[in-house]
Design an enzyme around this catalytic site. Structure first.
Site, PDB file in Angstrom:
ATOM      1  N   THR A  86       0.805  -1.221   0.000  1.00 27.95           N
ATOM      2  CA  THR A  86       0.000   0.000   0.000  1.00 27.95           C
ATOM      3  C   THR A  86       0.837   1.268   0.000  1.00 27.95           C
ATOM      4  O   THR A  86       0.366   2.324   0.371  1.00 27.95           O
ATOM      5  CB  THR A  86      -0.933   0.012   1.215  1.00 27.95           C
ATOM      6  OG1 THR A  86      -0.143  -0.275   2.361  1.00 27.95           O
ATOM      7  CG2 THR A  86      -2.018  -0.996   1.092  1.00 27.95           C
ATOM      8  N   THR A 162       3.751  -5.476   3.892  1.00 28.13           N
ATOM      9  CA  THR A 162       4.486  -5.687   5.146  1.00 28.13           C
ATOM     10  C   THR A 162       4.443  -7.126   5.655  1.00 28.13           C
ATOM     11  O   THR A 162       5.342  -7.548   6.366  1.00 28.13           O
ATOM     12  CB  THR A 162       3.931  -4.782   6.268  1.00 28.13           C
ATOM     13  OG1 THR A 162       2.528  -4.992   6.358  1.00 28.13           O
ATOM     14  CG2 THR A 162       4.228  -3.334   5.985  1.00 28.13           C
ATOM     15  N   ASP A 163       3.394  -7.874   5.263  1.00 29.05           N
ATOM     16  CA  ASP A 163       3.215  -9.195   5.878  1.00 29.05           C
ATOM     17  C   ASP A 163       4.466 -10.068   5.798  1.00 29.05           C
ATOM     18  O   ASP A 163       4.852 -10.702   6.770  1.00 29.05           O
ATOM     19  CB  ASP A 163       2.035  -9.930   5.227  1.00 29.05           C
ATOM     20  CG  ASP A 163       0.717  -9.529   5.851  1.00 29.05           C
ATOM     21  OD1 ASP A 163       0.707  -8.533   6.598  1.00 29.05           O
ATOM     22  OD2 ASP A 163      -0.295 -10.209   5.587  1.00 29.05           O
ATOM     23  N   LYS A 241       8.111  -8.754  11.718  1.00 32.76           N
ATOM     24  CA  LYS A 241       6.834  -8.101  11.979  1.00 32.76           C
ATOM     25  C   LYS A 241       6.277  -8.706  13.264  1.00 32.76           C
ATOM     26  O   LYS A 241       6.100  -9.916  13.348  1.00 32.76           O
ATOM     27  CB  LYS A 241       5.871  -8.334  10.815  1.00 32.76           C
ATOM     28  CG  LYS A 241       4.609  -7.484  10.893  1.00 32.76           C
ATOM     29  CD  LYS A 241       3.712  -7.638   9.671  1.00 32.76           C
ATOM     30  CE  LYS A 241       2.548  -6.670   9.744  1.00 32.76           C
ATOM     31  NZ  LYS A 241       1.651  -6.771   8.594  1.00 32.76           N
TER      32      LYS A 241
END
Lengths: 423, 472
Positions: A86, A162-163, A241
């Site tokens: 995004t 980001t995952d 993360k």
């Protein structure tokens, strides 16, 4: 009557008592017509209740205007490779849709600060959610990086979901030897179509860091905390993360940050001493497909181990210092035997589900037993880094070499001296 | 002030009413606390960016805020906010209770409820929404209310999030508190069909009454806000915000009409209502709302079954009328009773031997009087106990007041003090008092009697007996 609308037509619909005027939204389904009213609100109308439809405009125009980007010969050039996520998406207020944007003009119009820091090159690689990435995508990204290095840019930013950003960061770290430029992965936890997005700060700080330091290698640039001021440049192989939604979701595991960057205060604080690799750069981009991860837990079934039959590599995310249930109780004994059998053809590496700290398989008998049957300590590597490292090693080296290299520090994935750094 | 001929001036006015909902917040499980009493224990800084739309233009109101280029500081209490308010977690599912309230209100306002509700993100860049947008959805359209000057149409009913409260503004920073961010808000917009300034007050008052009738909206200062749009022929629309009291609406509107008459046509803008009925410039009128779908929230289909299962509350105005008609109470007493939010009918059943008007008076007037006289609270259970003793015949009518005073001031009442005295005994005593005080007036004699028997004998009864014996 309504089905023939493709979307974006301006229409007037008449119901029993009401009349609605608006633009047909593309997400309308067979039962509901979604109209964007003049007030900006979208409403759903049951199609079966519509008495009359009048078309006011066949298709409304969507205007797009962007700034012109000029080359500034006093500034370095930074390439932004888009892989998805995004980082650069924009709202189309006519349809309400969020559209990904990849042209440099669009980026500069969205983030005008970039123009003052560097000349921006923007390259589309892919547009996928990061959970869908496969090894072949890592290869594609590495090829795009190679091309940019050859074109002589100062550095490269990779816009990434980001995952699984930390997996990709690890993969790129292992794939390149003597990387001559910085490659910084940047993501955002709040999409850039909103005023509160973290994308701008991450992207601007990453660009500022690349343009103003001599760092080379792979890193991740994300928020330091929940304030919109400082980003951390994090070591690609020691970052994970750790939160599903916060903007400071990425945390450094068993290591420290490379630098802190605050563009609005023109501040870069170097934390780690740079050890830039010298020599000609090259890449090795093969990965072994048959590598897996097994997270152990109480009451584990031995079939889980057996399911890895035929695998070349397995990372066990064990408990505590690196354990899995292998005592004499019937099912646990089966687990032990299955592991023993598997380790004959498969490199098995132990990491810890504690996330922080090092695996030590000498403290308890369980660890010692596991070592005897060939399970190798993953030291203080995160499970994700160990998994990528194992797949990359098995893709490029012989099994005996792999067994030796897996617990040797190659690119900063193993820290022999862990300090007090914790969450 | 000169009489205003609204029709001749081309007076045009509509209202926008915002009402906070009680319970929990709209998109998280935090309590809907508007002013948290705790000290903020969370603080963070953000920078909001204006997002240009497809036309490349930034919204005018947004630009006005952006030109300030301020850092936004947020203060929050963990007791009234969570990651959702900090824009660190996506919104949870819509609070079903709040949706039900919004639907009830739509029906009470005779609106058509939309078939599918889609929440939108309305761009806000002044920092009052941490996310940079306000979540809002259109729930109902095309309603109406009846007023003394005819029907007034309700154009829309929306369900949205309350914004954060500004607490400080400095040269380069602006500080908000997040307590009320995310509290559910009902927004009602009337058509510009208001006839005159007094009519605007009436419309606001009727809508407020309907909202309160649900029993599920917040009460008190700031829980309901009225924005008034006013224009006259040849002038752009002016929006007046920040009325402290409904009573101020008519005079403020009239002043605004005079102001517009005295000035050339200006660009439409927002003005702030002052307590002295004047207004002052606040900011430019926001452009057409920039909205796009909130994709983190599922679209909600509204079925007939859902609407049929909603129980509509009795309107406060209907309840008031019922009291007036059934018990012949005054309008004020009826209103006060309803405000207390008690089940009055159940008191009538419970204290069947007591006159309903007496019950109502004790609940409203007596309670108020004791509270102001002794500065002590008279609770509903105290009233129930006192009325209970009277209903059972344990004490007289007058003792109810005395017992309540004892309850409120001492926490307990000695019933023996107020036990009804045998009529014969009183008569004997009265005879004696008359005999001893031959020169005293009727009033003075009554005083003597009541001094001895306060609470133990009904004053009316004592006066009857005194009369009887004086005549003898």
């Amino acid at each position: 009557m309504v089905k023939k609308f493709k979307g974006l037509e301006k229409i007037e619909v008449e119901l029993k008592d009401e009349v609605y005027k608006g633009i047909v939204m593309p997400n309308s389904d067979s039962e509901t017509l979604f109209l964007k009213l003049e007030s900006g609100y979208n409403v759903g109308i049951n199609i079966k209740d519509i008495k009359k439809v009048k078309i006011l405009d066949k298709k409304i125009d969507i205007k797009s205007s962007t700034v012109k980007v000029k080359h500034n010969k006093n500034l370095p050039t930074v390439s932004i490779l888009h892989t998805g996520g995004t980082i650069a998406s924009k709202v189309d207020y006519n349809t309400g849709g969020v559209v990904a944007r990849f042209e440099p003009e669009e980026l500069v119009s969205m983030f005008p600060e970039l123009e003052k820091i560097a000349n921006i090159k923007s390259i589309f690689v892919s547009n996928v959610f990061s959970e869908n990435l496969r090894f072949k995508d890592y290869v594609n990204i590495s090829k795009a990086i190679e091309k940019e290095i050859k074109s002589g840019v100062k550095g490269i930013i990779i816009g990434h979901g980001t995952d699984t950003m930390h997996y990709s960061a690890a993969a790129l770290s292992f794939m390149f030897d003597n990387l001559p430029v910085p490659v910084v992965l940047v993501g955002s936890q709040r999409s850039s179509d909103r005023g509160s997005s973290d994308a701008a700060l991450n992207l601007i700080n990453a660009t500022y860091f690349i343009a103003n330091t001599e760092f080379t290698g792979v890193a991740i640039c994300m928020h330091k905390d929940i304030n919109d001021d400082t980003c951390l440049i994090m070591p690609a192989l020691k970052t994970r993360k750790l939160h599903s939604s916060r903007r400071d979701a990425f945390k450094i595991i068993n290591d420290e940050a490379i630098a802190e960057v605050n563009y609005s205060k023109n501040k870069i604080k170097m934390i780690k001493e740079l050890k830039n690799e010298k020599g000609a750069w090259k890449s090795k981009n093969k990965f072994e497909e048959k590598v897996g991860i097994l997270r152990t837990y109480p009451n584990l079934n031995s079939k889980q181990i057996e399911s890895f039959k035929g695998y070349k590599g397995l990372v066990i995310e064990g408990t505590g210092l690196g354990h899995i249930s292998i005592d004499n109780s019937p099912e646990n004994k089966k687990i032990f035997n299955a592991l023993k059998k598997l380790s004959k053809s498969c490199v098995i590496v132990m990491t810890s589900q504690c996330i922080f700290g090092r695996v030590n398989m000498n403290v308890y008998s369980t660890g010692r037993e596991l070592q005897k049957i060939g399970v190798i300590s993953g030291e203080d590597m995160t499970t994700e880094t160990a998994y990528i490292k194992l797949a990359w090693l098995l893709g490029n080296y012989k099994k005996d070499q792999v067994k030796q290299m897996i617990s040797t520090n190659l690119k900063g994935e193993i820290n022999k001296r862990i300090g007090l750094e914790f969450i | 002030m000169i009489m205003i001929n609204y029709k001749e001036l081309g007076f045009k006015s509509g209202l926008e009413i915002h009402q906070q909902i009680e319970g929990r917040k709209l998109f998280c499980k935090c309590p809907a606390i508007v002013n948290d009493e705790n000290e903020p224990n969370i603080k963070f800084k953000r920078k909001l960016r204006a997002i240009a739309g497809e036309t490349g233009k930034i919204d005018r109101a947004a630009e006005f805020e952006m030109s300030k280029d301020k850092e936004v500081i947020y203060e929050a209490c963990s007791s009234s906010s969570c990651l959702v308010e900090y824009d660190e977690e996506p919104p949870h599912e819509l609070n079903k209770d709040s949706l039900d309230i919004a639907l009830q209100i739509c029906l009470l306002l005779n609106c058509k409820v939309v078939d599918s509700i889609q929440f939108m993100r309305k761009t806000v860049v002044d920092g009052s929404n941490v996310s940079g947008f306000q979540r809002t959805a259109l729930i109902g359209t095309n309603g109406f209310i009846n007023t003394s000057k005819g029907k007034v149409n309700i154009e829309t009913v929306c369900l949205e999030e309350e914004a954060a409260k500004k607490v400080k503004e400095e040269n380069n920073s602006i500080t908000y508190r997040l307590d009320r961010l995310g509290v559910g808000l009902i927004e009602i917009a009337t058509a510009p069909e208001i006839k005159d300034s007094e009519h605007a007050r009436e419309v606001a008052s009727i809508i407020g009454m309907i909202l309160r009738s649900t029993g599920k909206v917040k009460r008190g200062i700031g829980s309901i806000r009225q924005d008034v749009n006013v224009s006259i022929k040849g002038h752009n629309r002016i929006e007046i915000k920040g009325f402290q009291d409904l009573k101020n609406i008519p005079r403020t509107i009239d002043n605004e009409i005079h102001r517009q008459l005295k000035t050339k046509n200006e660009e439409g803008h927002v003005r702030k209502a002052n307590p002295d009925f004047t207004t002052e410039y606040q900011r430019p009128m926001p452009g057409a709302s920039r909205m796009y779908p909130e994709t983190d929230i599922k679209i909600i289909k509204i079925t007939k079954k859902m609407l049929d299962s909603l129980e509509l509350p009795e309107l406060i105005s209907e309840k008031t009328n019922k009291f007036i008609e059934k018990y012949k109470f005054s309008e004020e007493l009826s209103r006060e009773l309803i405000k207390m939010d008690i089940d009055f009918e159940s008191y009538i059943h419970k204290f069947s031997k007591v006159n309903p008007e007496f019950i109502a008076n004790v609940l409203v007037e007596v309670r108020k009087e004791i509270q102001s006289r002794f500065d002590k609270e008279v609770t509903i259970p105290m009233i129930e106990n006192a009325l209970g003793y009277y209903n059972e015949g344990k004490v007289g009518k007058d003792a109810v007041y005395e017992i309540l005073v004892d309850f409120a001031t001492k926490g307990d009442a000695d019933l023996k003090k107020y036990e009804q005295v045998d009529e014969k005994e009183i008569e004997k005593e009265i005879k004696e008092i008359i005999h001893k005080n031959k020169n005293l007036s009727f009033g003075a004699l009554m005083g003597e009697i009541m001094k001895k028997y306060r609470g133990k004998v009904d004053g009316k009864k004592a006066s009857e007996l005194l009369n009887k014996h004086l005549k003898q």
